[in-house]
Write a protein that holds these residues in place. Structure first.
Motif, PDB file in Angstrom:
ATOM      1  N   THR A  75     -44.933  -1.749  -3.573  1.00 32.17           N
ATOM      2  CA  THR A  75     -44.019  -2.706  -2.964  1.00 32.17           C
ATOM      3  C   THR A  75     -43.360  -3.548  -4.052  1.00 32.17           C
ATOM      4  OG1 THR A  75     -45.784  -4.349  -2.689  1.00 32.17           O
ATOM      5  CG2 THR A  75     -45.350  -2.863  -0.833  1.00 32.17           C
ATOM      6  N   ILE A  76     -42.085  -3.849  -3.851  1.00 34.51           N
ATOM      7  CA  ILE A  76     -41.377  -4.776  -4.731  1.00 34.51           C
ATOM      8  C   ILE A  76     -40.635  -5.760  -3.850  1.00 34.51           C
ATOM      9  CG2 ILE A  76     -41.109  -3.139  -6.629  1.00 34.51           C
ATOM     10  CD1 ILE A  76     -38.200  -2.763  -5.740  1.00 34.51           C
ATOM     11  N   SER A  77     -40.292  -6.893  -4.413  1.00 34.63           N
ATOM     12  CA  SER A  77     -39.627  -7.935  -3.646  1.00 34.63           C
ATOM     13  C   SER A  77     -38.155  -8.032  -4.036  1.00 34.63           C
ATOM     14  CB  SER A  77     -40.301  -9.285  -3.893  1.00 34.63           C
ATOM     15  OG  SER A  77     -39.579 -10.333  -3.259  1.00 34.63           O
ATOM     16  N   LEU A  78     -37.308  -8.175  -3.012  1.00 37.98           N
ATOM     17  CA  LEU A  78     -35.881  -8.448  -3.228  1.00 37.98           C
ATOM     18  C   LEU A  78     -35.526  -9.855  -2.753  1.00 37.98           C
ATOM     19  CD1 LEU A  78     -34.309  -5.043  -2.060  1.00 37.98           C
ATOM     20  CD2 LEU A  78     -34.867  -5.759  -4.385  1.00 37.98           C
ATOM     21  N   SER A  79     -36.539 -10.702  -2.630  1.00 39.81           N
ATOM     22  CA  SER A  79     -36.318 -12.045  -2.105  1.00 39.81           C
ATOM     23  C   SER A  79     -35.541 -12.932  -3.067  1.00 39.81           C
ATOM     24  CB  SER A  79     -37.662 -12.708  -1.771  1.00 39.81           C
ATOM     25  OG  SER A  79     -38.476 -12.798  -2.925  1.00 39.81           O
ATOM     26  N   PHE A  80     -35.305 -12.462  -4.299  1.00 34.30           N
ATOM     27  CA  PHE A  80     -34.511 -13.248  -5.245  1.00 34.30           C
ATOM     28  C   PHE A  80     -33.044 -13.308  -4.832  1.00 34.30           C
ATOM     29  CE2 PHE A  80     -34.461  -8.899  -6.712  1.00 34.30           C
ATOM     30  CZ  PHE A  80     -33.149  -8.679  -7.089  1.00 34.30           C
ATOM     31  N   ILE A  81     -32.617 -12.425  -3.901  1.00 42.32           N
ATOM     32  CA  ILE A  81     -31.257 -12.513  -3.373  1.00 42.32           C
ATOM     33  C   ILE A  81     -31.238 -13.661  -2.365  1.00 42.32           C
ATOM     34  CG2 ILE A  81     -29.394 -11.280  -2.194  1.00 42.32           C
ATOM     35  CD1 ILE A  81     -30.672  -8.680  -3.054  1.00 42.32           C
ATOM     36  N   PRO A  82     -30.541 -14.748  -2.636  1.00 43.22           N
ATOM     37  CA  PRO A  82     -30.684 -15.977  -1.831  1.00 43.22           C
ATOM     38  C   PRO A  82     -29.867 -15.964  -0.547  1.00 43.22           C
ATOM     39  CG  PRO A  82     -29.157 -16.374  -3.601  1.00 43.22           C
ATOM     40  CD  PRO A  82     -29.610 -14.944  -3.752  1.00 43.22           C
ATOM     41  N   HIS A  83     -30.168 -15.029   0.353  1.00 44.96           N
ATOM     42  CA  HIS A  83     -29.463 -14.973   1.630  1.00 44.96           C
ATOM     43  C   HIS A  83     -30.454 -14.622   2.724  1.00 44.96           C
ATOM     44  CE1 HIS A  83     -25.413 -15.318  -0.079  1.00 44.96           C
ATOM     45  NE2 HIS A  83     -25.825 -14.498  -1.020  1.00 44.96           N
ATOM     46  N   ASP A  84     -30.364 -15.330   3.866  1.00 42.30           N
ATOM     47  CA  ASP A  84     -31.233 -15.032   4.993  1.00 42.30           C
ATOM     48  C   ASP A  84     -30.517 -14.218   6.063  1.00 42.30           C
ATOM     49  OD1 ASP A  84     -29.499 -16.950   5.868  1.00 42.30           O
ATOM     50  OD2 ASP A  84     -31.026 -18.368   6.536  1.00 42.30           O
ATOM     51  N   ARG A  85     -29.288 -13.798   5.793  1.00 45.82           N
ATOM     52  CA  ARG A  85     -28.556 -12.950   6.716  1.00 45.82           C
ATOM     53  C   ARG A  85     -28.969 -11.488   6.536  1.00 45.82           C
ATOM     54  NH1 ARG A  85     -25.873 -15.873  10.710  1.00 45.82           N
ATOM     55  NH2 ARG A  85     -24.868 -17.705   9.800  1.00 45.82           N
ATOM     56  N   PRO A  86     -28.722 -10.637   7.547  1.00 44.70           N
ATOM     57  CA  PRO A  86     -29.025  -9.209   7.386  1.00 44.70           C
ATOM     58  C   PRO A  86     -28.233  -8.603   6.232  1.00 44.70           C
ATOM     59  CG  PRO A  86     -28.669  -9.740   9.693  1.00 44.70           C
ATOM     60  CD  PRO A  86     -28.289 -10.961   8.913  1.00 44.70           C
ATOM     61  N   ILE A  87     -28.881  -7.718   5.484  1.00 41.49           N
ATOM     62  CA  ILE A  87     -28.271  -7.091   4.320  1.00 41.49           C
ATOM     63  C   ILE A  87     -28.345  -5.577   4.485  1.00 41.49           C
ATOM     64  CG2 ILE A  87     -28.412  -6.749   1.824  1.00 41.49           C
ATOM     65  CD1 ILE A  87     -29.539  -9.515   1.544  1.00 41.49           C
ATOM     66  N   ASN A  88     -27.218  -4.915   4.281  1.00 39.39           N
ATOM     67  CA  ASN A  88     -27.181  -3.460   4.240  1.00 39.39           C
ATOM     68  C   ASN A  88     -27.023  -3.025   2.795  1.00 39.39           C
ATOM     69  OD1 ASN A  88     -27.290  -2.836   7.066  1.00 39.39           O
ATOM     70  ND2 ASN A  88     -25.192  -3.598   7.250  1.00 39.39           N
ATOM     71  N   PHE A  89     -27.991  -2.271   2.286  1.00 42.24           N
ATOM     72  CA  PHE A  89     -27.895  -1.749   0.928  1.00 42.24           C
ATOM     73  C   PHE A  89     -27.139  -0.429   0.992  1.00 42.24           C
ATOM     74  CE2 PHE A  89     -31.399  -4.692   0.765  1.00 42.24           C
ATOM     75  CZ  PHE A  89     -31.175  -5.369  -0.432  1.00 42.24           C
ATOM     76  N   ARG A  90     -26.001  -0.372   0.281  1.00 43.49           N
ATOM     77  CA  ARG A  90     -25.034   0.696   0.469  1.00 43.49           C
ATOM     78  C   ARG A  90     -24.944   1.683  -0.687  1.00 43.49           C
ATOM     79  NH1 ARG A  90     -23.818   1.406   5.714  1.00 43.49           N
ATOM     80  NH2 ARG A  90     -23.330  -0.560   6.744  1.00 43.49           N
ATOM     81  N   GLY A  91     -25.843   1.646  -1.627  1.00 37.34           N
ATOM     82  CA  GLY A  91     -25.797   2.606  -2.719  1.00 37.34           C
ATOM     83  C   GLY A  91     -26.445   2.046  -3.956  1.00 37.34           C
ATOM     84  N   SER A  92     -26.607   2.901  -4.974  1.00 35.04           N
ATOM     85  CA  SER A  92     -27.237   2.479  -6.213  1.00 35.04           C
ATOM     86  C   SER A  92     -26.668   3.277  -7.372  1.00 35.04           C
ATOM     87  CB  SER A  92     -28.753   2.675  -6.134  1.00 35.04           C
ATOM     88  OG  SER A  92     -29.069   4.053  -6.006  1.00 35.04           O
ATOM     89  N   ALA A  93     -26.700   2.668  -8.558  1.00 33.29           N
ATOM     90  CA  ALA A  93     -26.260   3.320  -9.788  1.00 33.29           C
ATOM     91  C   ALA A  93     -26.697   2.470 -10.961  1.00 33.29           C
ATOM     92  CB  ALA A  93     -24.742   3.509  -9.814  1.00 33.29           C
ATOM     93  N   SER A  94     -27.134   3.125 -12.030  1.00 31.14           N
ATOM     94  CA  SER A  94     -27.518   2.438 -13.267  1.00 31.14           C
ATOM     95  C   SER A  94     -28.547   1.338 -13.033  1.00 31.14           C
ATOM     96  CB  SER A  94     -26.272   1.856 -13.962  1.00 31.14           C
ATOM     97  OG  SER A  94     -25.363   2.888 -14.271  1.00 31.14           O
TER      98      SER A  94
END
Length: 355
Positions: A75-94
């Protein structure tokens, strides 16, 4: 003892570690964390096997990553992104994830905000507003240039006048520019992919759009089977190419899964052809069908593998393109079964220079 250890010996230790240990390694102290900017670490990370990552819509919940080297979930945390709204992760690179943050529930895509983040270094950057696109259809992130800290984001969407445009963001200039227009094409609200100078995406009418970025020419290709009405298809980009994973349906039930390769081949009539490379064995298909209570599924390319997950399933099926074989990953923790998660590829890369 550790404080007196020369840096070149620390780098040799890094070579012996499984790449997923880097997530814990960087948190030990500032000195160890600084090794992530070394040239040696860059070469290790660049040649490493990418992970499969499952991201929940709410960053307060942990994400899951799977290592194909150690065959384990973490498990890893993405809580460092300071938003409480729903987030859609749409891709990755580098080593970066592209996040689409819905800032207003009432207005949907008209009020979304794009952000890129590095899960390894716990850094993020919010992209500036686009100059022409007011309603996003699809988006993608991909490397730009030869440097590991450069990336581009491309967005396909409608302007205020109803024109379908392609806008591109470059991390070096830190600005958007209109890359071209796409006539008479409506894309599904999902990822688009960049491959050999083409932007590829699924159209709302069931075809596949190929937009030549350099020439600004758009073509729509038919699906690889004549039975397109009973085909639930997904585009997947892997290390070796572009594929379509098609779930054949009958009476809203999964009947079979076929993998086609998208082959660029210049002929007098067209620039491509489809090549069927594998059908899911009936026994595997039956097991995949039992793992879900619906005919919905998602898939993503990770290295040279295609990972498929049925709706709310704790099991992920993997097709190895190079070996032409199917296998199941170990089940992830039961606590995550009913958490809405999106499957993506994640690379481990050094810190990206965000402004």
């Amino acid at each position: 003892m550790w404080s007196d250890l020369p840096e070149h010996l620390m780098e040799r230790i890094l070579e012996c570690l499984p790449v997923d240990c880097f997530f814990r390694f960087r948190a030990v102290c500032k000195t160890w964390n600084s090794l992530f900017s070394s040239q040696h670490f860059n070469s290790i990370a660049r040649n490493s096997q990418p992970f499969l990552i499952l991201c929940p819509a709410k960053t307060q919940l942990p994400s899951l990553i799977y290592s194909f080297v150690t065959h384990t979930w973490r498990t890893i945390s993405l809580s460092f992104i300071p938003h409480d709204r729903p987030i859609n992760f749409r891709g990755s690179a580098s080593g970066l994830l592209l996040a689409d943050i819905n800032t207003n529930f009432l207005f949907g895509y008209n009020s979304s905000m794009l952000c890129v983040c590095n899960p390894l270094t716990q850094m993020y950057s919010t992209l500036p507003e686009m100059i022409s696109v007011s309603k996003i259809m699809a988006k993608a992130i991909f490397p730009a240039g030869n440097k590991t800290d450069e990336y581009s984001v491309m967005v396909v969407g409608m302007s205020s006048t109803g024109t379908v445009l392609v806008e591109a963001y470059n991390s070096t200039t830190k600005a958007w520019k209109v890359a071209g227009s796409i006539p008479d094409v409506v894309l599904r609200s999902e990822n688009v992919f960049f491959f050999k100078g083409y932007l590829l995406g699924m159209t709302a009418s069931g075809g596949i759009m190929a937009y030549n970025i350099e020439q600004g020419i758009t073509s729509v290709m038919a699906m690889p089977t004549a039975d397109a009405n009973n085909l639930r298809a997904r585009i997947v980009c892997c290390k070796s190419g572009v594929f379509v994973v098609g779930a054949i349906e009958e009476n809203h039930c999964l009947k079979g899964v076929i993998v086609w390769e998208f082959v660029f081949e210049k002929t007098e009539e067209e620039d491509y052809k489809w090549e069927e490379i594998w059908k899911m064995p009936s026994s595997v298909c039956e097991e995949f069908r039992r793992s879900s209570n619906s005919n919905w599924f998602e898939c993503v390319g990770v290295g040279d593998k295609i990972c498929l997950r049925a709706n709310e399933s704790m099991e992920i099926l993997v097709y190895d393109v190079s070996k032409r074989s199917w296998n199941w990953l170990p089940n992830f923790p039961a606590d995550f079964r009913y958490v809405s998660m999106r499957c993506l590829q994640l690379e481990v890369m050094p810190s990206t220079k965000f402004s």
